[in-house]
Enzyme design. Structure first.
Site, PDB file in Angstrom:
ATOM      1  N   ALA A  69       7.030   7.075   0.014  1.00 39.51           N
ATOM      2  CA  ALA A  69       6.579   8.809   0.222  1.00 39.51           C
ATOM      3  C   ALA A  69       4.608   7.824   0.206  1.00 39.51           C
ATOM      4  O   ALA A  69       4.944   6.389  -0.096  1.00 39.51           O
ATOM      5  CB  ALA A  69       7.005   8.847  -1.325  1.00 39.51           C
ATOM      6  N   GLY A 112      11.071   5.500  -0.685  1.00 37.28           N
ATOM      7  CA  GLY A 112      11.038   7.453  -0.204  1.00 37.28           C
ATOM      8  C   GLY A 112      12.188   7.121   1.392  1.00 37.28           C
ATOM      9  O   GLY A 112      12.880   7.882   2.053  1.00 37.28           O
ATOM     10  N   GLU A 115      15.488   6.886   0.935  1.00 35.11           N
ATOM     11  CA  GLU A 115      15.689   7.806  -0.582  1.00 35.11           C
ATOM     12  C   GLU A 115      16.498   8.557   1.460  1.00 35.11           C
ATOM     13  O   GLU A 115      16.949   9.043   1.588  1.00 35.11           O
ATOM     14  CB  GLU A 115      15.437   7.942  -1.079  1.00 35.11           C
ATOM     15  CG  GLU A 115      15.031   7.164  -2.095  1.00 35.11           C
ATOM     16  CD  GLU A 115      13.802   7.365  -3.082  1.00 35.11           C
ATOM     17  OE1 GLU A 115      13.062   7.746  -2.439  1.00 35.11           O
ATOM     18  OE2 GLU A 115      15.020   8.097  -4.627  1.00 35.11           O
ATOM     19  N   GLU A 135       9.438   0.347  -5.887  1.00 31.34           N
ATOM     20  CA  GLU A 135       8.961   1.463  -6.368  1.00 31.34           C
ATOM     21  C   GLU A 135       8.936   0.781  -7.215  1.00 31.34           C
ATOM     22  O   GLU A 135       7.834   1.127  -8.474  1.00 31.34           O
ATOM     23  CB  GLU A 135       9.928   2.227  -7.007  1.00 31.34           C
ATOM     24  CG  GLU A 135       9.296   4.019  -5.671  1.00 31.34           C
ATOM     25  CD  GLU A 135      10.580   3.793  -5.197  1.00 31.34           C
ATOM     26  OE1 GLU A 135      11.910   2.234  -5.058  1.00 31.34           O
ATOM     27  OE2 GLU A 135      10.930   4.166  -4.122  1.00 31.34           O
TER      28      GLU A 135
HETATM   29  N1  CO8 Z   1       1.913   4.712   1.358  1.00 32.93           N
HETATM   30  C1  CO8 Z   1       1.389   4.818   2.009  1.00 32.93           C
HETATM   31  N2  CO8 Z   1       0.465   4.110   2.811  1.00 32.93           N
HETATM   32  C2  CO8 Z   1       0.984   3.092   3.749  1.00 32.93           C
HETATM   33  C3  CO8 Z   1       2.484   3.008   2.368  1.00 32.93           C
HETATM   34  C4  CO8 Z   1       2.990   3.646   1.946  1.00 32.93           C
HETATM   35  N3  CO8 Z   1       4.362   3.857   1.168  1.00 32.93           N
HETATM   36  N4  CO8 Z   1       3.660   1.937   3.331  1.00 32.93           N
HETATM   37  C5  CO8 Z   1       2.722   1.490   4.287  1.00 32.93           C
HETATM   38  N5  CO8 Z   1       0.858   1.637   4.407  1.00 32.93           N
HETATM   39  C6  CO8 Z   1      -0.168   1.143   5.170  1.00 32.93           C
HETATM   40  C7  CO8 Z   1      -1.159   0.513   4.331  1.00 32.93           C
HETATM   41  O1  CO8 Z   1      -1.886   1.474   3.475  1.00 32.93           O
HETATM   42  C8  CO8 Z   1      -1.672  -0.007   5.884  1.00 32.93           C
HETATM   43  O2  CO8 Z   1      -2.797   0.987   5.431  1.00 32.93           O
HETATM   44  P1  CO8 Z   1      -4.213   0.807   6.027  1.00 32.93           P
HETATM   45  O3  CO8 Z   1      -3.643  -0.119   8.079  1.00 32.93           O
HETATM   46  O4  CO8 Z   1      -4.775   1.709   6.537  1.00 32.93           O
HETATM   47  O5  CO8 Z   1      -4.661  -0.412   5.445  1.00 32.93           O
HETATM   48  C9  CO8 Z   1      -0.670   0.273   7.327  1.00 32.93           C
HETATM   49  O6  CO8 Z   1       0.539   1.203   6.357  1.00 32.93           O
HETATM   50  C10 CO8 Z   1      -0.078  -0.575   7.068  1.00 32.93           C
HETATM   51  O7  CO8 Z   1       0.428  -1.845   6.206  1.00 32.93           O
HETATM   52  P2  CO8 Z   1       0.387  -3.802   5.876  1.00 32.93           P
HETATM   53  O8  CO8 Z   1      -0.799  -3.470   6.337  1.00 32.93           O
HETATM   54  O9  CO8 Z   1       0.802  -3.213   4.724  1.00 32.93           O
HETATM   55  O10 CO8 Z   1       1.693  -3.582   7.040  1.00 32.93           O
HETATM   56  P3  CO8 Z   1       2.471  -4.886   6.347  1.00 32.93           P
HETATM   57  O11 CO8 Z   1       2.864  -5.283   7.701  1.00 32.93           O
HETATM   58  O12 CO8 Z   1       1.591  -5.885   6.172  1.00 32.93           O
HETATM   59  O13 CO8 Z   1       3.824  -4.385   5.122  1.00 32.93           O
HETATM   60  C11 CO8 Z   1       5.011  -3.796   4.079  1.00 32.93           C
HETATM   61  C12 CO8 Z   1       4.368  -4.258   5.483  1.00 32.93           C
HETATM   62  C13 CO8 Z   1       5.312  -4.536   3.615  1.00 32.93           C
HETATM   63  C14 CO8 Z   1       6.112  -2.215   4.022  1.00 32.93           C
HETATM   64  C15 CO8 Z   1       4.164  -2.822   2.842  1.00 32.93           C
HETATM   65  O14 CO8 Z   1       3.451  -1.808   3.949  1.00 32.93           O
HETATM   66  C16 CO8 Z   1       4.090  -2.141   2.253  1.00 32.93           C
HETATM   67  O15 CO8 Z   1       4.720  -2.718   0.910  1.00 32.93           O
HETATM   68  N6  CO8 Z   1       4.435  -1.626   1.708  1.00 32.93           N
HETATM   69  C17 CO8 Z   1       4.462  -0.209   0.664  1.00 32.93           C
HETATM   70  C18 CO8 Z   1       6.691  -0.469   0.163  1.00 32.93           C
HETATM   71  C19 CO8 Z   1       6.406   0.637  -1.267  1.00 32.93           C
HETATM   72  O16 CO8 Z   1       6.060   0.491  -1.795  1.00 32.93           O
HETATM   73  N7  CO8 Z   1       7.111   1.617  -0.395  1.00 32.93           N
HETATM   74  C20 CO8 Z   1       7.903   2.536  -1.614  1.00 32.93           C
HETATM   75  C21 CO8 Z   1       6.897   3.699  -1.520  1.00 32.93           C
HETATM   76  S1  CO8 Z   1       6.730   4.461  -3.516  1.00 32.93           S
HETATM   77  C22 CO8 Z   1       8.240   5.480  -2.797  1.00 32.93           C
HETATM   78  O17 CO8 Z   1       8.586   5.599  -1.761  1.00 32.93           O
HETATM   79  C23 CO8 Z   1       8.181   6.538  -4.195  1.00 32.93           C
HETATM   80  C24 CO8 Z   1       9.551   7.581  -2.911  1.00 32.93           C
HETATM   81  C25 CO8 Z   1       9.319   8.229  -4.427  1.00 32.93           C
HETATM   82  C26 CO8 Z   1      10.161   9.518  -4.190  1.00 32.93           C
HETATM   83  C27 CO8 Z   1       9.922  10.725  -5.566  1.00 32.93           C
HETATM   84  C28 CO8 Z   1      10.568  12.204  -4.742  1.00 32.93           C
HETATM   85  C29 CO8 Z   1      10.438  13.450  -5.964  1.00 32.93           C
END
Ligand code: CO8
Length: 260
Positions: A69, A112, A115, A135
């Site tokens: 998400a 997400g 999911e 998460e």
């Molecule tokens: N949300 C927003 N932006 C994101 C997300 C995300 N989940 N993941 C990556 N991005 C963005 C980064 O902020 C970055 O943007 P910017 O260039 O502007 O800084 C761009 O994408 C590229 O990402 P990275 O530079 O971080 O890329 P890396 O290759 O270094 O890392 C990763 C890749 C490991 C995937 C890293 O991006 C990461 O850890 N992302 C977050 C993963 C995460 O925590 N996901 C879970 C999110 S919470 C969730 O999904 C809850 C769902 C609940 C559902 C509820 C329903 C009711």
């Protein structure tokens, strides 16, 4: 919505019988925001209602199916608003689609994103795919199936490990534990489209009933699920496709489905 107005997804027809939906927020690794989900739901509904379409493929990019998400969209949320607007409640609309949906997963399928893949009917993974529920690292827990569908797929211990430590599962591990049906050597999207074409060639009443019956296994106790399966099976004898399928077998020819 028409397919022209989508900002966060691409919709195409790699085969006349298959709709391919590609998540397309490359700069955010396909992070799932509300706008994307509204578009995804609209595109899936359109495909579900299109008589020419027999199956749907959902994919992301090579690097990310979806990295979760959109954290930036969520970070300032307050409970009262999230509750009143049933935040992300519309995510589950995808599970009401009647036609089979195949997720073709490469790269990150986190939070997400995992999911979303689990809301699909079949998951095919490329060797680079990895799945996780990070998460816990954000001070929250999954909210769209990460503690429920994942547990049914992996069993308690491994699901607990992923949910409590935030570690990711490789494609191989995901296949070994039945989260995905297999790891594809070549292009995972091409393979998913092939599977979708195979499904689309079957009678649509039967494929929809098969999906409904398998899904009942996740909702119902065994005796109820078996009852639903038997009723659906019996109801197949009211279809033209049953007459055609069995006549074609007896006459040693290919069936010509009318989807009725
Ligand atoms: N949300 C927003 N932006 C994101 C997300 C995300 N989940 N993941 C990556 N991005 C963005 C980064 O902020 C970055 O943007 P910017 O260039 O502007 O800084 C761009 O994408 C590229 O990402 P990275 O530079 O971080 O890329 P890396 O290759 O270094 O890392 C990763 C890749 C490991 C995937 C890293 O991006 C990461 O850890 N992302 C977050 C993963 C995460 O925590 N996901 C879970 C999110 S919470 C969730 O999904 C809850 C769902 C609940 C559902 C509820 C329903 C009711």
């Amino acid at each position: 919505y028409s397919t022209q107005t989508y900002q966060n997804i691409l919709v195409s027809r790699p085969d006349p019988s298959v709709t391919l939906i590609t998540l397309n927020r490359p700069k955010a690794l396909n992070a799932l925001n509300s706008a994307l989900f509204h578009e995804l739901n609209a595109a899936a509904k359109e495909a579900d209602e299109d008589d020419a379409v027999g199956a749907i493929v959902l994919t992301g990019s090579d690097k990310a199916f979806a990295a979760g998400a959109d954290i930036k969209e969520m970070k300032d949320k307050e409970f009262a608003r999230a509750y009143k607007e049933n935040f992300l409640g519309h995510w589950t609309e995808l599970t009401r689609v009647k036609k089979p949906i195949i997720a073709a997963v490469s790269g990150y399928a986190l939070g997400g994103g995992a999911e979303l893949a689990m809301m699909c009917d079949i998951i095919l993974a490329s060797g680079t795919a990895n799945f996780g529920q990070p998460e816990i690292n954000l001070g929250v827990i999954p909210g769209a199936g990460g503690t429920q569908r994942l547990t049914r797929a992996l069993g308690k211990s491994l699901s607990m490990e992923l949910n409590l430590t935030g570690r990711n599962l490789s494609a191989q591990e995901a296949a070994q534990h039945g989260l995905v049906s297999r790891v594809v050597e070549g292009n995972v999207v091409d393979e998913a489209v092939k599977v979708a074409v195979t499904i689309a060639k079957k009678g649509r009443v039967a494929s929809q009933a098969a999906k409904e019956a398998v899904n009942a296994a996740f909702e119902l106790p065994l005796n109820e699920g078996l009852r639903i399966e038997r009723r659906l099976f019996q109801s197949m004898f009211a279809t033209k496709d049953q007459k055609e399928g069995m006549a074609a077998f007896a006459e040693k020819r290919k069936p010509n489905w009318s989807h009725e």
